[in-house]
Motif scaffolding. Structure first.
Motif, PDB file in Angstrom:
ATOM      1  N   PRO A 215      19.088 -33.418 125.641  1.00  0.00           N
ATOM      2  CA  PRO A 215      18.572 -33.864 126.931  1.00  0.00           C
ATOM      3  C   PRO A 215      17.747 -32.769 127.585  1.00  0.00           C
ATOM      4  N   VAL A 216      16.662 -33.176 128.201  1.00  0.00           N
ATOM      5  CA  VAL A 216      15.761 -32.204 128.807  1.00  0.00           C
ATOM      6  C   VAL A 216      16.284 -31.810 130.172  1.00  0.00           C
ATOM      7  N   LYS A 217      16.307 -30.536 130.397  1.00  0.00           N
ATOM      8  CA  LYS A 217      16.646 -30.081 131.736  1.00  0.00           C
ATOM      9  C   LYS A 217      15.329 -29.881 132.450  1.00  0.00           C
ATOM     10  N   ARG A 218      15.022 -30.814 133.321  1.00  0.00           N
ATOM     11  CA  ARG A 218      13.714 -30.797 133.967  1.00  0.00           C
ATOM     12  C   ARG A 218      13.505 -29.507 134.741  1.00  0.00           C
ATOM     13  N   ILE A 219      14.544 -29.081 135.354  1.00  0.00           N
ATOM     14  CA  ILE A 219      14.394 -27.971 136.283  1.00  0.00           C
ATOM     15  C   ILE A 219      13.957 -26.696 135.573  1.00  0.00           C
ATOM     16  N   SER A 220      14.360 -26.579 134.325  1.00  0.00           N
ATOM     17  CA  SER A 220      14.099 -25.309 133.667  1.00  0.00           C
ATOM     18  C   SER A 220      12.914 -25.371 132.715  1.00  0.00           C
ATOM     19  N   LEU A 221      12.215 -26.520 132.687  1.00  0.00           N
ATOM     20  CA  LEU A 221      11.099 -26.633 131.746  1.00  0.00           C
ATOM     21  C   LEU A 221      10.064 -25.542 132.005  1.00  0.00           C
ATOM     22  N   GLY A 222       9.719 -25.371 133.270  1.00  0.00           N
ATOM     23  CA  GLY A 222       8.728 -24.364 133.612  1.00  0.00           C
ATOM     24  C   GLY A 222       9.192 -22.975 133.207  1.00  0.00           C
ATOM     25  N   ARG A 223      10.458 -22.705 133.490  1.00  0.00           N
ATOM     26  CA  ARG A 223      10.961 -21.370 133.180  1.00  0.00           C
ATOM     27  C   ARG A 223      10.988 -21.150 131.664  1.00  0.00           C
ATOM     28  N   ARG A 224      11.394 -22.212 130.951  1.00  0.00           N
ATOM     29  CA  ARG A 224      11.432 -22.054 129.486  1.00  0.00           C
ATOM     30  C   ARG A 224      10.028 -21.884 128.933  1.00  0.00           C
ATOM     31  N   TYR A 225       9.083 -22.582 129.575  1.00  0.00           N
ATOM     32  CA  TYR A 225       7.698 -22.452 129.122  1.00  0.00           C
ATOM     33  C   TYR A 225       7.235 -21.008 129.231  1.00  0.00           C
ATOM     34  N   LEU A 226       7.617 -20.370 130.333  1.00  0.00           N
ATOM     35  CA  LEU A 226       7.145 -19.001 130.559  1.00  0.00           C
ATOM     36  C   LEU A 226       7.736 -18.016 129.569  1.00  0.00           C
ATOM     37  N   ARG A 227       8.713 -18.457 128.798  1.00  0.00           N
ATOM     38  CA  ARG A 227       9.263 -17.553 127.771  1.00  0.00           C
ATOM     39  C   ARG A 227       8.453 -17.577 126.490  1.00  0.00           C
ATOM     40  N   ARG A 228       7.473 -18.503 126.409  1.00  0.00           N
ATOM     41  CA  ARG A 228       6.659 -18.584 125.194  1.00  0.00           C
ATOM     42  C   ARG A 228       5.370 -17.788 125.386  1.00  0.00           C
ATOM     43  N   PRO A 229       5.221 -16.670 124.698  1.00  0.00           N
ATOM     44  CA  PRO A 229       4.043 -15.829 124.940  1.00  0.00           C
ATOM     45  C   PRO A 229       2.723 -16.586 124.701  1.00  0.00           C
ATOM     46  N   LEU A 230       2.695 -17.358 123.608  1.00  0.00           N
ATOM     47  CA  LEU A 230       1.459 -18.061 123.289  1.00  0.00           C
ATOM     48  C   LEU A 230       1.105 -19.051 124.391  1.00  0.00           C
ATOM     49  N   GLY A 231       2.135 -19.737 124.853  1.00  0.00           N
ATOM     50  CA  GLY A 231       1.925 -20.715 125.917  1.00  0.00           C
ATOM     51  C   GLY A 231       1.466 -20.046 127.193  1.00  0.00           C
ATOM     52  N   VAL A 232       2.034 -18.882 127.495  1.00  0.00           N
ATOM     53  CA  VAL A 232       1.656 -18.174 128.710  1.00  0.00           C
ATOM     54  C   VAL A 232       0.200 -17.744 128.630  1.00  0.00           C
ATOM     55  N   VAL A 233      -0.187 -17.214 127.462  1.00  0.00           N
ATOM     56  CA  VAL A 233      -1.582 -16.794 127.299  1.00  0.00           C
ATOM     57  C   VAL A 233      -2.508 -17.990 127.488  1.00  0.00           C
ATOM     58  N   ALA A 234      -2.151 -19.115 126.850  1.00  0.00           N
ATOM     59  CA  ALA A 234      -2.990 -20.305 126.963  1.00  0.00           C
ATOM     60  C   ALA A 234      -3.092 -20.760 128.401  1.00  0.00           C
ATOM     61  N   LEU A 235      -1.953 -20.759 129.087  1.00  0.00           N
ATOM     62  CA  LEU A 235      -1.942 -21.192 130.481  1.00  0.00           C
ATOM     63  C   LEU A 235      -2.802 -20.254 131.323  1.00  0.00           C
ATOM     64  N   ALA A 236      -2.682 -18.959 131.051  1.00  0.00           N
ATOM     65  CA  ALA A 236      -3.473 -17.986 131.802  1.00  0.00           C
ATOM     66  C   ALA A 236      -4.964 -18.246 131.592  1.00  0.00           C
ATOM     67  N   LEU A 237      -5.329 -18.495 130.325  1.00  0.00           N
ATOM     68  CA  LEU A 237      -6.748 -18.752 130.040  1.00  0.00           C
ATOM     69  C   LEU A 237      -7.232 -19.989 130.792  1.00  0.00           C
ATOM     70  N   LEU A 238      -6.401 -21.032 130.760  1.00  0.00           N
ATOM     71  CA  LEU A 238      -6.800 -22.260 131.447  1.00  0.00           C
ATOM     72  C   LEU A 238      -6.954 -21.996 132.941  1.00  0.00           C
ATOM     73  N   LEU A 239      -6.016 -21.217 133.488  1.00  0.00           N
ATOM     74  CA  LEU A 239      -6.098 -20.914 134.913  1.00  0.00           C
ATOM     75  C   LEU A 239      -7.371 -20.144 135.216  1.00  0.00           C
ATOM     76  N   VAL A 240      -7.754 -19.242 134.290  1.00  0.00           N
ATOM     77  CA  VAL A 240      -8.995 -18.501 134.494  1.00  0.00           C
ATOM     78  C   VAL A 240     -10.170 -19.476 134.549  1.00  0.00           C
ATOM     79  N   VAL A 241     -10.177 -20.434 133.612  1.00  0.00           N
ATOM     80  CA  VAL A 241     -11.266 -21.412 133.603  1.00  0.00           C
ATOM     81  C   VAL A 241     -11.267 -22.218 134.890  1.00  0.00           C
ATOM     82  N   VAL A 242     -10.065 -22.647 135.294  1.00  0.00           N
ATOM     83  CA  VAL A 242      -9.974 -23.428 136.527  1.00  0.00           C
ATOM     84  C   VAL A 242     -10.469 -22.603 137.706  1.00  0.00           C
ATOM     85  N   ALA A 243     -10.019 -21.351 137.759  1.00  0.00           N
ATOM     86  CA  ALA A 243     -10.449 -20.485 138.855  1.00  0.00           C
ATOM     87  C   ALA A 243     -11.964 -20.326 138.831  1.00  0.00           C
TER      88      ALA A 243
END
Lengths: 514, 617, 313, 287
Positions: free
Chosen positions: B12-40
């Motif tokens: 079962p997915v713990k909704r509350i911790s999805l974001g926190r678990r995501y931030l533990r994935r280095p690749l995902g964090v880098v990708a998110l950062a890049l996307l945020l840069v593009v958005v910015a």
């Protein structure tokens, strides 16, 4: 009086968009001087044409890019030479009557069509009648009232109105002779039946991809066609075409001048010639929609404002000639001295606008389509500096053609003619999609000069009148022409291409060994 | 309760911790950062861009980078960096329009189709399939031609074509959730359909939709660039597709012009794809596998426990027979799984044995490690599981040191296995015949005809009266009881000396359970097999076992003969388990009577009153 | 079985009618008067009228529609408004080209995708698996024409293994045909390969966690034989993706056809939509839908064969 | 305490039964024309404060009966009366009104709670749809958590943080928040460990004594039924084959199926189980 080649605007504009850049070595070919890469295999001609053949029926064909295809399998009554002058082909000679309303032509003997039908005056009449009623070809024969076979080898064409460019249009690609039997059977759309220098090798051709032609053993004009085999490839994408040229799949190519440096590296021959003018077309010269445009000074102001040379160099990549005229720069009507008239001068432009009563400029709507996107930034910027606020209306290509004439002015890339009288009718006097309101009547001086030109004796006299007219039109700022853009062709060493203004791709007689 | 408490696919997915678990994935964090840069970049383009993106400076045509123009100029003499920044606006704006229209169309339709089913589902699915069959490019080109190149309209049209992606995923999810009892519970609680759709259903599809949106955005950006590349779309606003088209024309002469927008586009789409795949990992759409390193760590931890836990590391349970006489002997078995918080040990030092012809029961509640012990014997632990033992002997032969292939060679020959769930243990794609004959031919080397004959014989032996029909059937065409007999037939067809049965009757009705137990007993006696039976049911133990091992929390609390365990359980836990089986406890009448005696006042209360009245009649 | 086929065919015909009808009205709505686009830059109103009469555009829209659909029902898609050739003739020329490339690309992605998918599924978390995960993202991010260009530059211009452009029909030369469709197919297939591989790999792992796999292994079956079982159970997802891929490629071949100058339906779509050649557009729509319906039908059959449970629905 | 069996379907009480089911028929559509008759004319009553068991094997129709009461199964014919009102075909608002009186507890402790909702949200939902204010709801939720012996701070946690038994307590609390008069319990303990089973059953009994709620208790386990039910009906292939006081049915079964069912279930005593097995084998031989 409208009977220009009907190369669809799509083609021209697409070419224009693609040939943003073209080469500077205007005029003719640079003959092989050794060096560069291997000449490649020139035993057969492998030419990359921009568009597919529109139709094998000469009456339904376009002139623009159909020339190479049709010239392989059909003979024309009249051909053109490298200066776009009519020269004999199936018609060996011709003569105008004194009133220039009757043309009598002698026809070549001993020519038979591929289906065994004989070419004679009756066949020619059948062809011409077919062409006159053709949806696309009919424009060339609008002033023709009738065709008669005087005898077996003599043809007479009666005109309802004097037409000094009839032979030019016939030579450009409106007099391809097809078998009268095939015309009667309405079977030409399925495949050509002509008398041309080559036989269409249907077995080895893949329609819309490659067309193979093999030379006939005994054609009357055999010497004009040096290649035993001709392969024509319709390739619209210029990068694909250039790749094919690089890989040796082509040895002649309708080129994108952006690739010029590479072409030079490869030691290819490069040929180019003016093909279309680029600038602003005033559809509303009389000021019915936008009052300001009816004022000569406003139009002049716009001409002064634009940095034509800059646009040519930047957007057109220098491939063409900056000028304010639209008679070809290598022709006789063109007057180089006038090119300085609208030397870029924003201050003067603003002054003229103020004089005309528009110190704060005005607002105008203009159409825009991706094809013209390349010029839009420069145009928008210049208009902006001048104080004219443009509201651009985005639309697709066919809509541009449909709607542009309803706007007071629009950006234009318009094909040019190699014949001076044809230029007069196509660009000035007759209503065209790109010239919806010729409004010649509103300008008495222009009207007078047009009348004189249409009556003048062909040759020097006519040219002199046209020169006056040209000067008048430039002075009136009839258009704001920025430059005449070139079409460019690459060919490998050993093959030369001679471009003709008016043909988007020259017919096969202009592609020679050497 | 099923016996495997381990990382099964649908945690079962713990909704509350999805974001926190995501931030533990280095690749995902880098990708998110890049996307945020593009958005910015897109949001701040008017302030970031050094020049007007449409300003033409003819000297800048095809300019090399430098001189205040970091990325140089394009073929019309405009600053590429400024155009890139403003192009990001167009690109993201288009992607947002596409995703939103896809979402608005696909998700409600998918949720409704999955929830209501029936006609709604058939209709919506047909429309979705139809949309996917429409040649989208033709329609897009036509739309482009007809709407005057209106960019938002075009992007909405693109969204319509991407809506089936949303529809499929939400419908599948909604269909699965629809069967969950909590939806029925909500309906019974008086929750209206719209509210169920709005709350429960949308919450259930939320996570896959986020993943799908990341992917859709990537696709939308790619398609958008493709359309612009084909010359469709507004000419007056800068876009990456247009810039690429420009670069494409000048590719051989000025490759940089093509390079910049390609990099921007590639990075943006890749970032979205990585975000999508990371999210998908997190909500287990893509099952993550433990790495080799993680497995090595488990092994190390199992073999060399920390000193502080040593007391807990002694083997539990005892051996009854000498090592040579055993059909099965396990010595200090440990099983562990890698988990984010370290190694999770589910079997912690188990020792047991079984003599030839003996029936040994392993009994315990869920999570006691009984099934894991059996899987370790079979060497068939779920992926990620690691077993370490001082010794495992099968038929007197030490097998714990053998290679995986040698261990596998024991299966079907020396060891037979009867699983718990009858239907999920038959391959749904093959006939029963194929599934029975295949091992006989390829493991036991029988000819095709012999194998079929043997399969038929065994089916008759396990009590199937119409073996030919069963052989020709697919698993879904037979009942659970029949399937369990087929599985038993498959397990004993190779005449193993040791039969391991993992809760063989739990999924069956009691009447069938009795039949199956009887069958197992008969077969065990007939073939002289050792039977190790894993169960949580003391009734089953009492029925069939000679000896019992009681497990709790991965350790053995008690081992003994059946009679002894039931009469005099040594461990209180065993006693608790035995008493919890409701055989001899007081029934409702006794309970109510007792209660009435204790608190006579309660008799006035309705509950007891009713009971009493019943009695009175 | 018969009723299944009948049902699918009926649904397919319905789809065909609806989609072409939709396209008919959308195209007319969007394009409006096609004559300026068709005739080019210098047609007089009289000539436009003539063309309108010739193509029947002067009739009421519903009459035109009835005319089109009643002819289309007999397989006659009318004639192009541009060159007056029968649309059917053009399609006969164009469809094999696109079909060659798309089918070849689908085959490539099936074969390679399945192989890679199995290898990754067998060793999850291994090197190949990680490469696949990365590749799936990278190839997803690469614009299609980019891949095509790189392939052309390497294999056509530098190595000269394959032609840079063009299509050779198989009845001219089979080897020439294969050479001409290799690069376009590969550029189309690259994305599809990773999609199929990814799907199969995930399906593989999912099936691998199912109970019956353990039971099969417990029977002593070799790894290869167990894998065969897993593969069959995991294949529906990959097959579905493959079918979707085919549909997508059929519609999305435009860019590849342009870069490789292939006379397929993609480039025809582009040119016909530019000039507003509605009969050609409708013919293209119809033929695409027919292929989609056929592929989906085939998919249903195969899925039914793979998993008997599906058959009985 | 006399073992007077009441005949199937009639309540043996002076007061009118709370729930009465008469000749209920339920058909499931399997395919276009194939129908499966899950209930073949079943009659049953449940009195106020009473627990009536429904026992049978899978496919016997026992769960279908429960679902039909809740409006979750299509009723072909027959009549369901609750508190004198015909609710056989109650739909929409009428059905939602019934939520005040009839609630449910399902078997699967994992699937019966929305994993994305906190326990507080799960419990408050039935109240919110009934129009209870937030503050009132909070108070009721706290009270219910207390009743099912769960800590009050559970409201902020997600179902996945609880064990199976705890989740079943939450499910029971949800069934209770609207203070219903009847709870349909669909195998509520069969997915639980034995030790948990016993405590949950005790909780059910305590709650019934505290609130006077009635249970329709569906189970396949005669041991469970014996523990909690006053009366029991045995179902077999869509029909009730035997009804009566739990004690009489479990000790002196009249119907051969009931006897088979009783003997098939093994007891946790080797010696007694050996006897029962012998008896069962005898029954099987004679059958």
């Amino acid at each position: 009086m409208t009977r220009t080649r009907t190369s669809a605007l799509v083609a021209i504009a697409a070419v224009a968009a693609i040939t943003l850049a073209a080469c500077t070595s205007a005029g003719g070919s640079s003959p092989g001087a050794g060096g560069g890469t291997a000449a490649g295999d020139i035993s057969e001609l492998k030419a990359g044409v921009f568009l597919d053949v529109t139709s094998w029926d000469p009456a339904a064909a376009d002139i623009g890019f159909d020339g190479p295809y049709l010239s392989a399998v059909y003979d024309p009554l009249v051909a053109l030479d490298k200066d776009a002058k009519p020269v004999p082909a199936l018609a060996t000679s011709w003569e105008w009557s004194a009133d220039r309303l009757t043309l009598t032509a002698e026809l070549r003997k001993g020519v038979t069509f591929d289906d065994g039908q004989k070419f004679d005056a009756a066949a020619a009449v059948a062809n011409l009648q077919h062409l006159k009623t053709g949806v696309r070809s009919g424009q060339a024969y609008l002033n023709v009232s009738g065709f008669t076979a005087k005898d077996e080898d003599t043809l007479e064409i009666k005109l309802s109105k004097r037409d000094d460019s009839l032979l030019y249009f016939m030579g450009l690609g409106r007099s391809w002779m097809a078998s009268p039997a095939a015309i009667a059977a309405n079977s030409l759309t399925a495949g050509p039946v002509g008398s041309g220098p080559y036989t269409f090798d249907k077995a080895n051709s893949a329609p819309q991809s490659q067309y193979v032609f093999t030379k006939k053993a005994n054609h009357w004009d055999s010497a004009t066609y040096p290649f035993p085999t001709v392969k024509l490839f319709p390739i619209t994408d210029q990068t694909a075409s250039f790749n094919a040229m690089l890989s040796g799949q082509l040895n002649v190519q309708f080129a994108n001048a952006a690739n010029l440096p590479k072409a030079k590296d490869n030691g290819w021959n490069i040929a180019s010639k003016p093909s279309s003018w680029v600038g602003v077309q005033f559809a509303d010269r009389t000021g019915t929609q936008v009052k300001a445009l009816g004022d000569q000074r406003v139009r002049q102001a716009i001409s002064y404002a634009f940095d034509s040379a800059g646009i040519l160099k930047a957007v057109g990549n220098g491939s063409g000639t900056a000028t304010n005229q639209l008679w070809p720069v290598d022709g006789t009507v063109y007057d180089k001295s006038m090119d300085g008239k609208y030397a870029t001068n924003m201050a003067k432009a603003k002054q003229l606008l103020a004089d005309a009563g528009y110190p704060g400029g005005f607002t105008v709507k203009m159409p825009m389509s991706p094809i013209f996107a390349a010029w839009q930034p420069a145009a928008n910027q210049t208009f902006g500096e001048l104080g004219i606020k443009v509201e651009w209306q985005d639309m697709a290509m066919p809509d541009y053609q449909k709607n542009a004439p309803t706007y007071p002015m629009f950006l234009a890339v318009i094909a040019m003619s190699g014949n001076d009288m044809a230029t007069l009718s196509d660009q000035v006097t007759t209503a065209q999609w790109y010239n919806p309101n010729p409004a010649v009547d509103a300008f008495p001086e222009v009207k007078a000069l047009v009348g004189q030109a249409e009556q003048a004796e062909p040759g020097a006299a006519q040219t002199a009148v046209l020169k006056q007219l040209n000067a008048k039109l430039v002075d009136l700022a009839w258009w704001s022409v920025w430059y005449q853009a070139d079409n460019t062709y690459f060919s490998v060493k050993g093959i030369t291409v001679t471009p003709i203004t008016g043909m988007m791709f020259p017919t096969l007689r202009f592609i020679q060994r050497g | 309760m099923t016996a495997v408490p381990f990382p099964a696919a649908l945690a079962p997915v713990k909704r509350i911790s999805l974001g926190r678990r995501y931030l533990r994935r280095p690749l995902g964090v880098v990708a998110l950062a890049l996307l945020l840069v593009v958005v910015a970049a897109a949001v701040l383009a008017p302030w970031l861009a050094p020049f007007d993106p449409n300003h033409v400076d003819f000297t800048l045509t095809h300019a090399e980078p430098g001189g205040g123009h970091l990325l140089g100029g394009d073929s019309a003499g405009r600053d590429i960096l400024s155009r890139l920044l403003h192009g990001a606006r167009t690109t993201l704006y288009g992607a947002v329009i596409t995703c939103v229209s896809g979402l608005l169309l696909g998700v409600p339709a998918g949720v409704c189709a999955g929830y209501f089913g029936g006609v709604t589902d058939r209709l919506a699915s047909w429309v979705s399939d139809a949309l996917q069959s429409v040649p989208g490019m033709i329609v897009l080109l036509v739309v482009a031609a007809g709407t005057g190149q209106s960019f938002p309209v075009l992007m909405v049209a693109l969204g319509v074509f991407l809506a089936p992606g949303y529809y499929r995923i939400t419908r599948a999810r909604a269909l699965a959730v629809r069967k969950e009892p909590y939806i029925d519970a909500a309906r019974v609680a008086g929750v209206t359909n719209p509210r169920i759709l709005r709350t429960h259903m949308l919450r259930a599809v939320y996570a896959p939709i986020v993943v799908q949106t990341a992917l859709t955005a990537g696709i939308a950006i790619g398609m958008q660039a493709g359309l612009q590349f084909l010359g469709i779309g507004s000419a007056s606003t800068p876009s990456w597709g247009q810039m690429m088209n420009d670069g494409f024309q000048n590719m051989l002469t000025y490759p940089l012009i093509l390079l910049w927008p390609s990099i921007a586009l590639g990075i943006t789409i890749a970032a979205l794809a990585f975000i999508g795949s990371t999210l998908a990992d997190l909500i287990s759409i893509r099952a993550e596998q433990p790495s080799r390193r993680a497995r090595a760590r488990v092994r190390q931890e199992l073999t060399a426990p920390a000193a502080t836990e040593l007391s807990n590391r002694l083997p539990s349970g005892e051996h009854e027979h000498s090592a040579e006489d055993c059909a099965l002997r396990i010595d200090n078995l440990r099983v562990g799984y890698a988990s984010p918080s370290g190694v999770k040990e589910v079997v912690r030092g188990v020792s047991l044995d079984a003599a030839p012809g003996e029936v040994l029961g392993i009994v315990g509640e869920s999570g006691s490690g009984k099934t894991q012990t059996m899987f370790a014997v079979l060497d068939l632990l779920p992926s990620g599981g690691t077993a370490v033992a001082d010794g495992i002997r099968v038929s007197g032969r030490e097998v714990s040191g053998l290679s995986a292939a040698e261990r596998a060679a024991l299966l079907g020959r020396s060891i037979g296995y009867v699983p718990q769930e009858p239907l999920s243990n038959l391959d749904p794609c093959y006939t029963i015949e194929r599934q029975l004959v295949e091992p006989l031919r390829h493991v036991h080397g029988l000819s095709k005809a012999d194998a079929r004959q043997r399969a038929r014989d065994v089916l008759v032996r396990v009590g199937l009266t119409d073996p030919d029909r069963v052989l020709a059937s697919y698993p879904h065409q037979i009942s659970g009881g029949m399937a369990q007999r087929v599985l038993i037939a498959g397990a004993v067809a190779g005449r193993p000396s040791l039969l391991v049965a993992d809760e063989p009757t739990t999924a069956l009705d009691v009447t069938v359970q009795a039949e199956v137990l009887e069958l197992l007993r008969e077969l065990q006696q007939e073939y002289g097999m050792t039977l190790v039976i894993v169960t949580h049911n003391f009734g089953v133990v009492a029925d069939i076992c000679d000896r019992v091992v009681v497990m709790k929390d991965g350790r053995i609390v008690e081992t003994g003969r059946v009679e002894q365990i039931f009469r005099h359980p040594a461990d209180p836990y065993t006693a608790e388990l035995i008493s919890a089986s409701l055989d001899d406890v007081a029934g409702r009448h006794e309970l109510d009577q007792a209660w009435a005696r204790e608190s006579p006042a309660a008799l006035d209360r309705s509950a007891a009153h009713v009971g009493g009245e019943d009695d009175a009649r | 079985m018969l009723s299944f086929i009948a049902k699918r065919l009926l649904s397919g015909v319905l789809l065909l009618v609806l989609v072409t009808t939709g396209t008919f009205f959308l195209a007319h709505l969007a394009i409006g008067d096609p004559t300026p686009g068709l005739l080019g830059n210098s047609a007089t109103p009289a000539q436009q009228d003539a063309l309108r009469a010739k193509i029947g555009f002067d009739r009421p829209l519903l009459v035109q529609f009835w005319d089109w659909i009643s002819h289309a029902a007999t397989g006659d898609f009318g004639s192009s408004w541009r060159n007056f050739q029968p649309v059917g003739d053009q399609l006969v020329l164009r469809v094999p080209v696109t079909l060659s490339v798309v089918v070849f690309a689908t085959l490539l992605s099936a074969v390679i995708g399945v192989a890679v998918g199995i290898l990754c599924g067998l060793r999850p978390g291994g090197v190949l698996d990680r490469v696949l995960k990365l590749a799936s993202v990278v190839l997803f991010a690469l614009p299609g024409f980019w891949v095509s260009l790189v392939l052309v530059t390497w294999f056509a211009l530098d190595l000269r293994w394959f032609p840079a452009i063009g299509y050779v029909s198989p009845d001219q030369s089979v080897s020439g045909w294969l050479e001409s469709i290799t690069l376009p197919s590969v550029s189309l297939a690259l994305g599809a390969i990773v999609m199929v591989a990814e799907q199969l790999r995930n399906g593989f792992l999912q099936v691998n966690n199912q109970d019956f796999v353990r039971t099969l292994r417990a029977r002593g079956l070799s790894k290869r034989r167990v894998t065969a079982h897993v593969l069959r159970n995991a294949s529906p997802a990959a097959l579905t993706v493959l079918a979707l891929m085919f549909v997508g490629l059929l519609g999305g071949a435009i860019v590849v056809e342009i870069v490789f100058n292939l006379p397929g339906i993609g480039s025809l779509t582009q040119s016909a939509s530019q000039i507003g050649d509605i009969p050609v557009l409708l013919g293209l729509t119809a033929v695409t839908v027919v292929f989609v319906v056929l592929v989906n039908f085939l998919l249903d059959l195969v899925l039914g064969w793979v998993n008997p449970k599906v058959r009985e629905r | 305490m006399n073992a007077a069996n009441d005949s199937a379907g009639t309540a043996g009480t002076d007061t009118a039964p709370l729930l009465s089911v008469q000749d209920l028929v339920v058909d499931y559509r399997l395919a276009r024309k194939v129908r499966f008759r899950a209930l073949k004319g079943v009659s049953l009553t449940v009195g106020p404060g009473e627990c009536v068991g429904l026992v049978g094997e899978s496919g016997s129709g026992k769960s279908t009966l429960g679902r039909a009461l809740l409006g979750l199964a299509p009723v072909e014919s027959g009549r369901i009366t609750f508190d004198g009102e015909d609710i056989t075909h109650a739909r929409g608002a009428a059905r939602r009104r019934l939520a005040n009186d009839i609630q449910v507890v399902f078997q699967d402790p994992y699937g019966s709670l929305d994993p994305t909702m906190t326990v507080g949200e799960v419990l408050a939902e039935p109240l919110e749809v009934a129009g209870t204010t937030r503050a009132q709801a909070r108070a009721v939720v706290a009270e219910m958590l207390d009743r099912v012996r769960l800590p009050t701070d559970s409201v902020h946690r997600y179902p996945s943080e609880f064990s199976g038994g705890q989740r079943q307590r939450i499910a029971i609390a949800r069934a209770l928040v609207r203070m219903p008069r009847l709870i349909v319990c669909d195998e509520p303990v069969s997915a639980l460990d034995l030790t948990t089973q016993a405590t949950i059953l005790d909780l059910f009994i305590d709650l019934q004594r505290e609130t006077g709620v009635s249970y329709l208790f569906v189970s396949h386990d005669l041991g469970v039924v014996r523990r909690i039910c006053h009366r029991v009906s045995v179902m077999y292939q869509g029909e009730i084959v035997e009804s009566g006081h739990t004690r009489s049915v479990t000790e002196e079964p009249a119907h051969p199926y009931t006897r088979r069912l009783l003997l098939a279930s093994p007891v946790a005593d080797p010696a007694r189980q050996a006897d029962r097995r012998a008896a069962w084998l005898g029954l099987r031989e004679s059958a």
